[in-house]
Design a protein around this motif. Structure first.
Motif, PDB file in Angstrom:
ATOM      1  N   ALA A 143       0.859  -1.189   0.000  1.00 33.96           N
ATOM      2  CA  ALA A 143       0.000   0.000   0.000  1.00 33.96           C
ATOM      3  C   ALA A 143       0.893   1.236   0.000  1.00 33.96           C
ATOM      4  N   LEU A 144       1.088   1.832  -1.154  1.00 30.54           N
ATOM      5  CA  LEU A 144       1.976   3.000  -1.257  1.00 30.54           C
ATOM      6  C   LEU A 144       1.374   4.181  -0.503  1.00 30.54           C
ATOM      7  N   SER A 145       2.221   4.929   0.199  1.00 33.15           N
ATOM      8  CA  SER A 145       1.707   6.112   0.896  1.00 33.15           C
ATOM      9  C   SER A 145       2.082   7.406   0.175  1.00 33.15           C
ATOM     10  N   LYS A 146       2.912   7.336  -0.836  1.00 33.35           N
ATOM     11  CA  LYS A 146       3.248   8.519  -1.628  1.00 33.35           C
ATOM     12  C   LYS A 146       3.895   8.078  -2.933  1.00 33.35           C
ATOM     13  N   SER A 183      17.899  15.904 -23.365  1.00 33.71           N
ATOM     14  CA  SER A 183      17.484  14.745 -22.570  1.00 33.71           C
ATOM     15  C   SER A 183      16.537  15.185 -21.460  1.00 33.71           C
ATOM     16  N   ILE A 184      15.777  14.251 -20.970  1.00 30.40           N
ATOM     17  CA  ILE A 184      14.911  14.477 -19.815  1.00 30.40           C
ATOM     18  C   ILE A 184      15.235  13.414 -18.780  1.00 30.40           C
ATOM     19  N   THR A 185      15.576  13.872 -17.586  1.00 26.68           N
ATOM     20  CA  THR A 185      15.785  12.921 -16.497  1.00 26.68           C
ATOM     21  C   THR A 185      14.486  12.800 -15.705  1.00 26.68           C
ATOM     22  N   VAL A 186      13.977  11.573 -15.620  1.00 24.00           N
ATOM     23  CA  VAL A 186      12.781  11.287 -14.827  1.00 24.00           C
ATOM     24  C   VAL A 186      13.242  10.820 -13.455  1.00 24.00           C
ATOM     25  N   VAL A 187      12.736  11.433 -12.395  1.00 21.70           N
ATOM     26  CA  VAL A 187      13.058  10.979 -11.041  1.00 21.70           C
ATOM     27  C   VAL A 187      11.754  10.623 -10.328  1.00 21.70           C
ATOM     28  N   ALA A 188      11.640   9.370  -9.933  1.00 22.19           N
ATOM     29  CA  ALA A 188      10.432   8.896  -9.257  1.00 22.19           C
ATOM     30  C   ALA A 188      10.729   8.630  -7.792  1.00 22.19           C
ATOM     31  N   THR A 189       9.839   9.099  -6.929  1.00 16.73           N
ATOM     32  CA  THR A 189       9.987   8.903  -5.487  1.00 16.73           C
ATOM     33  C   THR A 189       8.752   8.181  -4.958  1.00 16.73           C
ATOM     34  N   VAL A 190       8.967   7.118  -4.213  1.00 20.26           N
ATOM     35  CA  VAL A 190       7.856   6.320  -3.698  1.00 20.26           C
ATOM     36  C   VAL A 190       8.088   6.067  -2.210  1.00 20.26           C
ATOM     37  N   ARG A 191       7.019   6.104  -1.441  1.00 19.37           N
ATOM     38  CA  ARG A 191       7.119   5.881  -0.012  1.00 19.37           C
ATOM     39  C   ARG A 191       6.059   4.865   0.417  1.00 19.37           C
ATOM     40  N   THR A 192       6.372   4.095   1.433  1.00 19.83           N
ATOM     41  CA  THR A 192       5.385   3.185   2.002  1.00 19.83           C
ATOM     42  C   THR A 192       5.641   3.037   3.494  1.00 19.83           C
ATOM     43  N   ARG A 193       4.680   2.506   4.191  1.00 21.37           N
ATOM     44  CA  ARG A 193       4.881   2.067   5.562  1.00 21.37           C
ATOM     45  C   ARG A 193       4.555   0.596   5.509  1.00 21.37           C
ATOM     46  N   ALA A 229       1.044  17.279 -10.483  1.00 21.82           N
ATOM     47  CA  ALA A 229       0.250  16.255  -9.809  1.00 21.82           C
ATOM     48  C   ALA A 229       1.130  15.319  -9.000  1.00 21.82           C
ATOM     49  N   GLN A 230       0.640  14.844  -7.884  1.00 21.06           N
ATOM     50  CA  GLN A 230       1.361  13.881  -7.071  1.00 21.06           C
ATOM     51  C   GLN A 230       0.360  13.063  -6.267  1.00 21.06           C
ATOM     52  N   MET A 231       0.784  11.872  -5.878  1.00 21.37           N
ATOM     53  CA  MET A 231       0.018  11.101  -4.918  1.00 21.37           C
ATOM     54  C   MET A 231       0.607  11.516  -3.579  1.00 21.37           C
ATOM     55  N   VAL A 232      -0.165  12.292  -2.812  1.00 26.67           N
ATOM     56  CA  VAL A 232       0.401  12.968  -1.638  1.00 26.67           C
ATOM     57  C   VAL A 232       0.839  11.992  -0.557  1.00 26.67           C
ATOM     58  N   ASP A 233       1.768  12.442   0.242  1.00 29.00           N
ATOM     59  CA  ASP A 233       2.357  11.614   1.286  1.00 29.00           C
ATOM     60  C   ASP A 233       1.388  11.445   2.456  1.00 29.00           C
ATOM     61  N   VAL A 234       0.985  10.215   2.713  1.00 26.37           N
ATOM     62  CA  VAL A 234       0.106   9.947   3.857  1.00 26.37           C
ATOM     63  C   VAL A 234       0.792   9.040   4.865  1.00 26.37           C
ATOM     64  N   CYS A 242      -5.179   8.514  -6.397  1.00 19.86           N
ATOM     65  CA  CYS A 242      -5.842   7.850  -5.282  1.00 19.86           C
ATOM     66  C   CYS A 242      -4.921   6.774  -4.700  1.00 19.86           C
ATOM     67  N   HIS A 243      -4.819   6.739  -3.361  1.00 21.26           N
ATOM     68  CA  HIS A 243      -3.981   5.734  -2.710  1.00 21.26           C
ATOM     69  C   HIS A 243      -4.650   4.358  -2.733  1.00 21.26           C
ATOM     70  N   PRO A 244      -3.864   3.312  -2.932  1.00 15.87           N
ATOM     71  CA  PRO A 244      -4.435   1.963  -2.809  1.00 15.87           C
ATOM     72  C   PRO A 244      -4.772   1.679  -1.349  1.00 15.87           C
ATOM     73  N   LEU A 245      -5.881   1.000  -1.134  1.00 19.76           N
ATOM     74  CA  LEU A 245      -6.404   0.746   0.214  1.00 19.76           C
ATOM     75  C   LEU A 245      -6.912  -0.677   0.314  1.00 19.76           C
ATOM     76  N   ALA A 246      -6.722  -1.301   1.467  1.00 24.24           N
ATOM     77  CA  ALA A 246      -7.308  -2.620   1.695  1.00 24.24           C
ATOM     78  C   ALA A 246      -8.712  -2.432   2.258  1.00 24.24           C
ATOM     79  N   LEU A 247      -9.732  -2.554   1.410  1.00 24.11           N
ATOM     80  CA  LEU A 247     -11.110  -2.345   1.850  1.00 24.11           C
ATOM     81  C   LEU A 247     -11.529  -3.441   2.816  1.00 24.11           C
TER      82      LEU A 247
END
Lengths: 164, 164, 164, 164, 164, 164
Positions: free
Chosen positions: A79-82, A93-103, D12-17, D75-80
């Motif tokens: 379940a990604l949180s960000k 060129s275009i540099t794509v930087v992706a940031t992902v967070r989870t708990r 746009a971003q999937m905000v940090d929760v 939209c954040h993925p959620l375990a319904l």
């Protein structure tokens, strides 16, 4: 070292992470699309986004982060949180930087790498009518934090003075 | 040249291909995973697959080809008539080559590139516990045939004497 | 009239269309998001898109068109040949208009309606932190052409002088 | 107020929760399909379900709730932990009410709205052969509980004496 | 005989069907859920469906037919032209029969088998709180028509006098 | 006993599990593909995997476990913490055994059963060119642990001396 995703018999498995504690984790990855400066100007104008082009790639990257465990067979669903995608524009060129967070109980390296890759592929899709020879490279993990295996930072990242 | 996926107002669209004729089309693309020779030996042994590692990446690439239009926002859905993934093993790198064919109204460049990318990401997933610094590069279209825009062949591909 | 998707026993089915000829088909549908003018200004500025907001909704609508047969249980899968999403901005509402085309054996009404609905839901998602009471209405088919059942045009559509 | 899904640059971003606490959350949303009483009788008989029609729409709505984060880009993925769909039958309309619950870090408004919308679109799909002019409206959040932003209840909901 | 999905080196591939002609094809498959008669009565009443139970399984089977190429790695994506699921109720078992049709270049055996399997698994899901020991068996192709490989009919199918 | 997935009115629902505690849960299920010994030799050689055949089925089974809640309408989405697929080869049959683990509020019986079923269907897909009459049977839950309803073990499982 050994491959965690294969058992002793060499058989693939989604490894057991049920005993791992939930912690906050973040990963950042990049992918670089190289094209010509003429083509780059079609996507951007003087460094500003032109029309929807970058937004489309950004959305594609964010949505791909959420699809990672459907694409990478042995990857755990998370379940990604960000999730966010940034672009750094150079002349050709275009540099794509992706940031992902989870708990969660596993890291999000694959989510960040998949996100950056799909955003770059989406940019390629938009320019392929004018530059089929464009190329995506330097797809790599920039940094990772959280989890038992400790932090990781790619050699030379971030560049000195980088405010990220 | 102009970006076909943006209209005059810069708005993204999945362009109209309803007037294009169905023809046989093929595209081939590559992605190269660079790691160390120690790590490569964990995936293969003397050039032979070890356990399921390469098979997992191959399956991931083939399934990703079928998912391309879900990942790349402006890509048309296509009924693929063939998809295959080959690996060329070097001392410290694996070259993934994906080949996709269709009988349809649009080309399959994105399918081949997505397939090669996801197969390479899957390989990275399997080695990341031992080499987080591995990198994917030279993601590019090798060749394309069929369709109005004509054939394409990447510079220097195939190498002379290549039997493909 | 009778419900084509239920057989004589009232059982649901994906009806047989294998004998229907392939023709060019188009459908256009709308959905209207009603909010306040303060909120609308957060999405747009003087009628111009502000940031990625409209682009995100547009991409969501186009991708949803491609997912229609996964969402609507008795809907046939179709290879779409075009999908686009337009926005008409009023003081306190946004009209989403989705246009979908195919060369196939069934119509694309559901694809157009699903596309417009998901684009409107995506707009709602972006404003819900400031206006939970926003509402989506007038989700309807505007026009349809192609296929045995003939053309359809909603009452009063298009408005006179409409250049679409 | 400001749009949480766009950063300062309008991206746009999937905000940090990741710092938000897990709480029990519920949302309820509606969508109303308006048609003619003749057509409504094809779907139901004297207020009782006829064949599979309502069950198909119910299943579609429940499955769509689970697909929300694939459809709504940010939209954040959620375990319904619960999803249900109810129908209230009037002479010439069906009100779809979707209820979704989770124990998570974000609300389930989008899940409830997507569920109600897809159930209503599925009903439209089943009647479109006899009433293309049917329309879906009043798609809105009825109530929401749990989470930092507090409870929400749509004006006039529930109607007095409502036992829900 | 040889396995068409593996090449000479034993490597998996989605085989090339681009030269095969489009023809009308149909496949029918079954899966049988065995439980107790007490449990079966919870799903049906005197042979009539009780509540939504059978409708849910029917919808699941129809939707699974459309997902087959996402589930079976080497299966070609196909535009299905019909999908239906029937149930034959016995004292302590339910036979699921799935019928799928296409006008395409490959057969729909896998779609019919996947549809019947998922419908049966859905029935199991609904009864597992009362009978975890229920079992699914006799999952097999009943008949197939169309295509170069000719027609197929399972031994003893259909039973004499069968009106299907 | 009663069907938990239907409410008092017989209407399907994804039942509320928001009050259930998270515990470690595991389920193991099987599916047996019966074919001829000639055909089995095409998939394996003297008990050893031949080419990618078993690896493809294994990957398909693992990926299907992750897709379960998309396939089974009333199934809750779950973050799986482990998934593996094993094969037991006999002269003319292959037993697929799928093991799934989670730390969650619902069990993973459906994930294990879906995983085993899809792996077996994938094996069928690979042999159907040479044996359309092959059959899948004995699809059942072998064991389950964790959760309020207690442990379950199929009659006669495991066989005495089984080290699993």
């Amino acid at each position: 070292g050994e491959l965690t995703h294969l058992n002793a018999a060499g058989e693939a498995q989604m490894v057991d992470v049920s005993a791992k504690p939930e912690t906050s984790r973040e990963a950042r990855a990049q992918a670089i699309l190289s094209t010509t400066d003429e083509v780059l100007n079609l996507l951007t104008q003087g460094g500003l986004p032109k029309g929807d082009a970058l937004a489309v790639a950004r959305v594609a990257g964010i949505m791909a982060a959420k699809k990672t465990s459907e694409l990478i067979p042995l990857c755990h669903p998370l379940a990604l949180s960000k999730a966010s995608v940034d672009f750094e524009l150079a002349a050709d060129s275009i540099t794509v930087v992706a940031t992902v967070r989870t708990r969660g109980v596993t890291g999000v390296e694959m989510e960040a790498l998949t996100s950056a890759s799909v955003a770059a592929l989406t940019l390629y899709d938009m320019i392929k009518a004018v530059d089929k020879a464009a190329e995506i490279g330097q797809v790599k993990l920039l940094s990772k934090s959280g989890g038992k295996s400790g932090d990781f930072r790619a050699a030379g990242y971030p560049a000195e003075g980088d405010a990220r």
